[in-house]
Design an enzyme around this catalytic site. Structure first.
Site, PDB file in Angstrom:
ATOM      1  N   SER A   1      34.259  61.668 -39.017  1.00 25.71           N
ATOM      2  CA  SER A   1      34.535  60.378 -38.384  1.00 25.71           C
ATOM      3  C   SER A   1      35.684  60.516 -37.392  1.00 25.71           C
ATOM      4  O   SER A   1      36.598  61.334 -37.590  1.00 25.71           O
ATOM      5  CB  SER A   1      34.941  59.390 -39.483  1.00 25.71           C
ATOM      6  OG  SER A   1      35.522  58.244 -38.922  1.00 25.71           O
TER       7      SER A   1
ATOM      8  N   TYR B   1      40.009  57.019 -46.898  1.00 30.67           N
ATOM      9  CA  TYR B   1      38.674  57.318 -46.366  1.00 30.67           C
ATOM     10  C   TYR B   1      38.769  58.427 -45.307  1.00 30.67           C
ATOM     11  O   TYR B   1      38.079  59.449 -45.383  1.00 30.67           O
ATOM     12  CB  TYR B   1      38.036  56.049 -45.758  1.00 30.67           C
ATOM     13  CG  TYR B   1      36.835  56.381 -44.897  1.00 30.67           C
ATOM     14  CD1 TYR B   1      35.647  56.812 -45.481  1.00 30.67           C
ATOM     15  CD2 TYR B   1      36.893  56.293 -43.504  1.00 30.67           C
ATOM     16  CE1 TYR B   1      34.548  57.157 -44.698  1.00 30.67           C
ATOM     17  CE2 TYR B   1      35.811  56.632 -42.716  1.00 30.67           C
ATOM     18  CZ  TYR B   1      34.636  57.063 -43.318  1.00 30.67           C
ATOM     19  OH  TYR B   1      33.562  57.407 -42.536  1.00 30.67           O
TER      20      TYR B   1
ATOM     21  N   LYS C   1      37.474  62.604 -45.217  1.00 30.07           N
ATOM     22  CA  LYS C   1      36.711  63.305 -44.173  1.00 30.07           C
ATOM     23  C   LYS C   1      37.499  64.529 -43.676  1.00 30.07           C
ATOM     24  O   LYS C   1      36.945  65.612 -43.470  1.00 30.07           O
ATOM     25  CB  LYS C   1      36.416  62.357 -43.000  1.00 30.07           C
ATOM     26  CG  LYS C   1      35.520  61.193 -43.364  1.00 30.07           C
ATOM     27  CD  LYS C   1      34.125  61.666 -43.729  1.00 30.07           C
ATOM     28  CE  LYS C   1      33.207  60.537 -44.110  1.00 30.07           C
ATOM     29  NZ  LYS C   1      31.905  61.004 -44.610  1.00 30.07           N
TER      30      LYS C   1
END
Ligand code: NAD
Ligand code: UDP
Length: 339
Positions: A125, A149, A153
């Site tokens: 991302s 989050y 990643k």
């Protein structure tokens, strides 16, 4: 033709990618635990493609189920979408995020290794860049995610690079998505968030159709042309196509390919509201409220490396993104039906 395992296949990007994989002549083995999706999504994929994905309901953290799956199908490569994706939720439930996104991915990698499958496309991302110091963002920018989050990643990217360094047989695409929006032009599949959407375009669509009263614009005092946040919105069908191109690139290229997947153009929140209102013919009432914690002013990709490595470029413009989102919203005002 290859056989591709798609984890998180029933989700927003997974469903669109299954369609592109079928169109490219691949066989699809689909895996999802439906924690953020519904079985109807897979039926719609079959309807659009005219072919049935080989679907398995299961969890990427379930080692036994994965070993069985790899033993049952001659899988050539994995596209790994399965994971949790809400920044806000990750701040309140970090361990659930690390368990799904890290432990789940590690289990998948171990099972892949055991089965001798060493081609992977991983969903990263733009979140890994944190607040970029300038735009457009290139792949060599410093990384500094600011929430669990994004850190999940980032950590996966590090682990995948370590793995490829230790075992050169691995070929890995790390795709850093910018802001996926839009839907398949059939209007049969699209983004189906639970409850009130967090992301801008699903929220705008729900205001347009009258399910939400007005859009809250988070911040009108950013150092951008109109004071609202700027992002690189990319049509989900273009994003899906980038995965098929990445599989092709992994045939040619050894090692790890880290690529931005965006259009290279940034639009502000007000520009998105104006475009959606024009395309839908609906008023989008809004009010400007305070900034959302953790938001950044401006981020858009330099997608030239993806073009050079994949021969891929986004094809859909902003009007197509709004038109296709609106078609999906109008045809499915409550999202996918429950079983
Ligand atoms: P999504 O939630 O629609 O799809 C993810 C799918 O994975 C869901 O169907 C869910 O049920 C499934 N899943 C979750 N945990 C699982 C598990 N442990 N085992 C099996 N299945 C599981 O999300 P999406 O928008 O399609 O995103 C796909 C991937 O792309 C995610 O990894 C996400 O973090 C990443 N990504 C998304 C965006 C975005 O804005 N949509 C941006 C950047 C990166
Ligand atoms: N945004 C907004 N109101 C909303 C949702 C989002 O003003 O209800 C803004 C947000 O501040 C950002 C842009 O829209 O500038 C895109 O937000 P989104 O959550 O879709 O993506 P992300 O911030 O993760 O890039």
């Amino acid at each position: 033709m290859a056989t591709i395992l798609v984890t998180g296949a029933a989700g927003y990007i997974g469903t669109h990618t299954c369609i592109e994989l079928f169109a490219a002549g691949h066989q699809v083995v689909a895996l999802d635990n439906f924690s953020n999706s519904k079985p109807e999504a897979m039926r719609r994929v079959a309807r659009i493609a005219g072919r049935e994905p080989l679907f398995h309901r299961g969890d990427i953290r379930d080692r036994v189920a994965l070993d069985t799956l790899f033993a049952t199908h001659a899988i050539d490569a994995v596209i790994h979408f399965a994971g949790l994706k809400s920044v806000g939720e990750s701040l309140s439930e970090p361990l659930r995020y690390y368990d799904n996104n890290i432990s789940g991915s590690l289990t998948l990698l171990e099972c892949m290794g055991r089965a001798g499958v060493r081609r992977l496309v991983f969903s990263s991302s733009a979140n890994v860049y944190g607040d970029p110091h300038t735009v457009p963002v290139t792949e060599s920018f410093p990384l500094g995610p600011t929430n669990p989050y994004g850190r999940s990643k980032y950590m996966m990217e590090l682990m995948l690079r370590d793995l490829a360094a230790a075992e050169p047989a691995w070929r890995i695409g790390l795709l850093r998505y910018f802001n996926p929006v839009g839907a398949h032009e059939s209007g049969l599949i699209g983004e189906d968030p639970h409850g009130t959407p967090n992301n801008l375009l699903p929220y705008i669509s729900k205001v347009a159709i009258g399910k939400l009263e007005q859009l809250n614009i988070f911040g009108g005092d950013y150092p951008t042309a109109d004071g609202t946040g700027v992002r690189d919105y990319i049509h989900v069908v273009d994003l899906a196509a980038a995965h098929v191109k990445t599989l092709q690139a992994l045939e040619r290229e050894a090692g790890v390919q880290t690529l931005n997947v965006g259009t290279g153009t940034g639009y502000s929140v007000l520009e998105m509201v104006a475009a959606f209102s024009r395309i839908s013919g609906c008023a989008i009432p809004f009010r400007i409220v305070g900034r959302r914690a953790g938001d950044i002013a401006c981020s858009y990709a330099d997608p030239s490396l993806a073009h050079a490595v994949l021969g891929w470029r986004a094809q859909h413009d902003l009007d197509a993104m709004c038109r296709d989102s609106w078609r999906w919203q109008q045809g499915n005002p409550d999202g996918y039906p429950d079983d």
